[in-house]
Design a protein around this motif. Structure first.
Motif, PDB file in Angstrom:
ATOM      1  N   LEU A  92       0.850  -1.186   0.000  1.00  0.00           N
ATOM      2  CA  LEU A  92       0.000   0.000   0.000  1.00  0.00           C
ATOM      3  C   LEU A  92       0.883   1.232   0.000  1.00  0.00           C
ATOM      4  O   LEU A  92       1.753   1.377   0.866  1.00  0.00           O
ATOM      5  N   CYS A  93       0.654   2.115  -0.951  1.00  0.00           N
ATOM      6  CA  CYS A  93       1.448   3.347  -1.065  1.00  0.00           C
ATOM      7  C   CYS A  93       0.508   4.548  -1.125  1.00  0.00           C
ATOM      8  O   CYS A  93      -0.249   4.715  -2.087  1.00  0.00           O
ATOM      9  N   ASP A  94       0.547   5.364  -0.088  1.00  0.00           N
ATOM     10  CA  ASP A  94      -0.237   6.602   0.005  1.00  0.00           C
ATOM     11  C   ASP A  94       0.764   7.745   0.002  1.00  0.00           C
ATOM     12  O   ASP A  94       1.598   7.855   0.916  1.00  0.00           O
ATOM     13  N   SER A  95       0.709   8.579  -1.019  1.00  0.00           N
ATOM     14  CA  SER A  95       1.750   9.604  -1.167  1.00  0.00           C
ATOM     15  C   SER A  95       1.183  10.824  -1.878  1.00  0.00           C
ATOM     16  O   SER A  95       0.079  10.794  -2.421  1.00  0.00           O
ATOM     17  N   GLY A  96       1.937  11.901  -1.869  1.00  0.00           N
ATOM     18  CA  GLY A  96       1.496  13.111  -2.539  1.00  0.00           C
ATOM     19  C   GLY A  96       2.637  14.089  -2.730  1.00  0.00           C
ATOM     20  O   GLY A  96       3.678  13.987  -2.082  1.00  0.00           O
ATOM     21  N   GLY A  97       2.405  15.030  -3.620  1.00  0.00           N
ATOM     22  CA  GLY A  97       3.419  16.033  -3.918  1.00  0.00           C
ATOM     23  C   GLY A  97       2.866  17.442  -3.802  1.00  0.00           C
ATOM     24  O   GLY A  97       1.671  17.679  -3.975  1.00  0.00           O
ATOM     25  N   GLN A  98       3.762  18.362  -3.487  1.00  0.00           N
ATOM     26  CA  GLN A  98       3.457  19.787  -3.535  1.00  0.00           C
ATOM     27  C   GLN A  98       4.077  20.353  -4.808  1.00  0.00           C
ATOM     28  O   GLN A  98       5.276  20.204  -5.054  1.00  0.00           O
ATOM     29  N   TYR A  99       3.252  20.986  -5.611  1.00  0.00           N
ATOM     30  CA  TYR A  99       3.694  21.649  -6.834  1.00  0.00           C
ATOM     31  C   TYR A  99       3.242  23.101  -6.771  1.00  0.00           C
ATOM     32  O   TYR A  99       2.275  23.427  -6.071  1.00  0.00           O
ATOM     33  N   ARG A 100       3.921  23.957  -7.486  1.00  0.00           N
ATOM     34  CA  ARG A 100       3.536  25.370  -7.465  1.00  0.00           C
ATOM     35  C   ARG A 100       2.093  25.568  -7.930  1.00  0.00           C
ATOM     36  O   ARG A 100       1.449  26.552  -7.559  1.00  0.00           O
ATOM     37  N   ASP A 101       1.594  24.643  -8.733  1.00  0.00           N
ATOM     38  CA  ASP A 101       0.244  24.788  -9.260  1.00  0.00           C
ATOM     39  C   ASP A 101      -0.750  23.791  -8.675  1.00  0.00           C
ATOM     40  O   ASP A 101      -1.864  23.654  -9.168  1.00  0.00           O
ATOM     41  N   GLY A 102      -0.370  23.051  -7.626  1.00  0.00           N
ATOM     42  CA  GLY A 102      -1.329  22.117  -7.054  1.00  0.00           C
ATOM     43  C   GLY A 102      -0.739  21.229  -5.981  1.00  0.00           C
ATOM     44  O   GLY A 102       0.481  21.165  -5.806  1.00  0.00           O
ATOM     45  N   THR A 103      -1.620  20.553  -5.277  1.00  0.00           N
ATOM     46  CA  THR A 103      -1.246  19.586  -4.241  1.00  0.00           C
ATOM     47  C   THR A 103      -1.911  18.259  -4.589  1.00  0.00           C
ATOM     48  O   THR A 103      -3.077  18.232  -4.983  1.00  0.00           O
ATOM     49  N   THR A 104      -1.171  17.160  -4.451  1.00  0.00           N
ATOM     50  CA  THR A 104      -1.721  15.849  -4.797  1.00  0.00           C
ATOM     51  C   THR A 104      -1.705  14.915  -3.595  1.00  0.00           C
ATOM     52  O   THR A 104      -0.933  15.093  -2.659  1.00  0.00           O
ATOM     53  N   ASP A 105      -2.564  13.903  -3.658  1.00  0.00           N
ATOM     54  CA  ASP A 105      -2.685  12.885  -2.608  1.00  0.00           C
ATOM     55  C   ASP A 105      -3.318  11.666  -3.268  1.00  0.00           C
ATOM     56  O   ASP A 105      -4.471  11.732  -3.709  1.00  0.00           O
ATOM     57  N   VAL A 106      -2.590  10.580  -3.361  1.00  0.00           N
ATOM     58  CA  VAL A 106      -3.089   9.401  -4.078  1.00  0.00           C
ATOM     59  C   VAL A 106      -2.651   8.139  -3.353  1.00  0.00           C
ATOM     60  O   VAL A 106      -1.519   8.059  -2.865  1.00  0.00           O
ATOM     61  N   THR A 107      -3.561   7.170  -3.266  1.00  0.00           N
ATOM     62  CA  THR A 107      -3.215   5.879  -2.677  1.00  0.00           C
ATOM     63  C   THR A 107      -3.520   4.773  -3.674  1.00  0.00           C
ATOM     64  O   THR A 107      -4.599   4.753  -4.275  1.00  0.00           O
ATOM     65  N   ARG A 108      -2.564   3.865  -3.831  1.00  0.00           N
ATOM     66  CA  ARG A 108      -2.772   2.675  -4.631  1.00  0.00           C
ATOM     67  C   ARG A 108      -2.301   1.457  -3.837  1.00  0.00           C
ATOM     68  O   ARG A 108      -1.299   1.532  -3.109  1.00  0.00           O
TER      69      ARG A 108
END
Length: 612
Positions: free
Chosen positions: A404-420
């Protein structure tokens, strides 16, 4: 890893509780919340007081220490983790279970009549203080502010308070200038007939002034307060943190934003109150310490207008959120393609996997860092909902167990959060059954049509029904809001079995997560998480002209079909999955080919083959 031995520090704390050099009067219980002076969910190392005293490192929880007992309240995400991290001095109080007493009821039952409970007034919301005080008073107890934090006195080698550089974020990413945002705030200020509004939430201040920082890991915020009057705007911050570009951006606005020392907020409020007879708007999430700076008769206490402003993304923010999710998906495809080969070797672990994923994200345009510590978890570790790998718990990623991998990134144009959740070998029938039920929940939310302004908790059942049908469930919410290059968890709306008190109703332009799961303690964990955007729904009818909405999924990472039992899906669900996978292939595949990631593209094509 053995739990932290807390016997010595609890003894020392109990001595301080009786020492009137440190407390206004002898106290019989001391409450240690999780938050900081701004009620942040994620906090800087220097504010990890509850973790220091209890050993429990999760992001949510409240510790209560009496003369003879110590107890910790936390929610379903952390039951297992807390039970593993706390020693025999502590009682685990499982929030959300009908049999679990609240802190106030437990204290009322545990303490002798006439006992005094102490709390640092900066670390709890005023509303929480009021409710606690009311209930304890009815049982014959009292609550008092302890302005000098007792944990800070005990904590040797406490980390220094961060003071990292603060920089501006351009309008090409935010869509609105500071002047435009201040204009919206002042319109709301006039509607409330208030002379001033005070902001205490760090993400609200960063949003309002188009500034970002890094005082809290993974959250692009900085320690500050803010205030806006009819004609002026103020930022209370360590001025040394402001970069030259940040100073310039604040001066460009008309009238410019005045910068004052962080510590001056109390004196400033006092002087503004003395200069006028009007009322001051305070967020209902302000600390008790800030709330008591304004006399009750001069307060307007309600949700900050900025909370809703930043939750409803403008067109520029929407475009940035969607494109950042495509880039983020490309990084994840590169990672999973690499990991699928490496799992057969069994040489990589949860930690080395998380590090490799970060390397792939760092290659993407506008990447600014992770949005939270990566949950890279194998087998039994995946059953711990908010598990983070450490050297002493690090497991190898193999073909034998679920990953299980739950991760995310901060980008100048957005924030992400995804789990697979993936299996690089052969999943069991039970694992496939659980996974398929979780997927049915994801699709149930993603495809639902609902009236505008309905509360998010009304949709929660859609995510759980397939699990409930066979007596399964999960102990966390179904969806949280997400910021635009801001906090990965953002209110005021959300989807959960619990009611969000400030939920303004779901509105077009909001982004939320869609993340049901299932966790078999000590064996495996399953979660599928997508970020979804609220868009208008095309319906044949429009009851009372209310307007109807639906979700558009913006996360574009394949869902492993190996984990699915297709016989459990309806035709509608299969069509949704196949259509979703074609969108992943088209949008992410194009970027992967442009970036030269042929191997990841081949993996993407394989993982997006239609099922029937």
């Amino acid at each position: 890893m053995a739990p932290k031995n807390t016997s010595n520090i609890l003894t020392k704390l109990r001595v301080l509780m009786k020492n009137t050099a440190y407390v206004p009067q002898v106290i019989h219980a001391y409450i240690v919340p999780s938050g900081d002076a701004h009620q942040s969910e994620y906090i800087a190392d220097c504010d990890q007081r509850r973790s220091f005293i209890s050993g429990f490192t999760g992001s949510a929880g409240t510790a209560v220490i009496t003369d003879t007992t110590a107890a910790l309240w936390t929610d379903g995400r952390y039951y297992l983790q807390a039970s593993q991290q706390m020693d025999e001095n502590w009682i685990l109080m499982k929030e959300g279970l009908p049999s679990t007493l609240t802190e106030a009821k437990w204290l009322s039952k545990t303490l002798d009549v006439g006992s005094v409970v102490g709390i640092d007034p900066y670390l709890v919301e005023a509303e929480w203080w009021r409710d606690l005080s009311r209930e304890l008073q009815s049982a014959g107890h009292s609550v008092i502010p302890v302005d000098r934090n007792l944990i800070d006195i005990l904590w040797e080698n406490r980390p220094e308070r961060p003071s990292n550089p603060i920089y501006p974020i351009e309008v090409k990413y935010t869509g609105l200038s500071v002047s435009e945002k201040l204009k919206q705030v002042r319109l709301k200020l006039n509607e409330e007939n208030a002379i001033m509004i005070v902001f205490t939430a760090l993400d609200e201040i960063a949003y309002l002034y188009n500034l970002r920082g890094s005082d809290i890991d993974y959250n692009p915020v900085f320690f500050s307060y803010a205030a806006v009057t009819e004609k002026e705007a103020f930022l209370f911050v360590n001025e040394m943190q402001l970069t030259s570009s940040a100073r310039e951006s604040l001066q460009e606005e008309g009238p410019f934003v005045k910068v004052k020392p962080y510590e001056d907020i109390s004196r400033f409020i006092e002087s503004e109150l003395a200069a006028s007879s009007g009322k001051v708007w305070l967020s209902n999430h302000s600390s008790y310490a800030v709330m008591r700076m304004v006399p009750k008769e001069r307060r307007i206490v309600k949700l900050s207008p900025v909370a809703l402003m930043k939750a409803i993304k403008n067109d520029t923010e929407i475009e940035g959120m969607e494109t950042s999710h495509i880039r983020d998906a490309a990084a994840l495809c590169c990672y999973f393609a690499w990991l699928e080969k490496e799992a057969a070797k069994g040489t990589h672990t949860e930690i080395s996997g998380a590090d490799k994923l970060q390397q792939f994200r760092e290659q993407q345009e506008n990447f600014m860092g992770l949005s939270f510590q990566t949950i890279s978890s194998v087998g039994p570790n995946a059953s711990i909902i908010h598990y983070f790998p450490k050297p002493e718990t690090d497991r190898h990623i193999t073909t034998n167990e679920i990953y299980l991998c739950d991760s995310g990134g901060q980008y100048r144009d957005g924030t992400t959060d995804v789990t697979r959740t993936l299996h690089f070998g052969t999943p069991s029938k039970f694992e496939q059954d659980c996974f398929s039920r979780v997927l049915k929940g994801v699709i149930g939310v993603a495809t639902c049509v609902f009236p505008s302004d309905i509360k998010g908790n009304c949709l929660d059942t859609l995510a759980r029904k397939a699990l409930w049908d066979v007596g399964l469930d999960y102990g966390h919410g179904t969806g949280h809001g997400i910021g635009m290059f801001l906090n990965v968890h953002e209110g005021p709306m959300g989807m959960s079995w619990r009611v969000y008190p400030d939920d303004p109703g779901l509105k077009e332009g909001m982004f939320l997560s869609d993340e049901p799961g299932y966790y078999e303690d000590g064996k495996f964990g399953i979660r599928i998480e997508n970020i979804v955007r609220i868009v208008k729904a095309d319906t044949p009818y429009n009851h009372r002209e209310r307007g109807f909405l639906t979700f558009k999924t913006v996360t574009l990472v394949p869902i492993q079909t190996k984990m699915i039992d297709p016989s459990m899906l309806t035709e509608k669900e299969i069509n949704w999955l196949n259509s979703y996978h074609m969108e992943c292939r088209e949008k992410v595949g194009e970027l992967l080919l442009r970036q030269g990631h042929q191997e990841a593209y081949n993996w993407l094509v394989k993982e997006t083959q239609p099922i029937g």
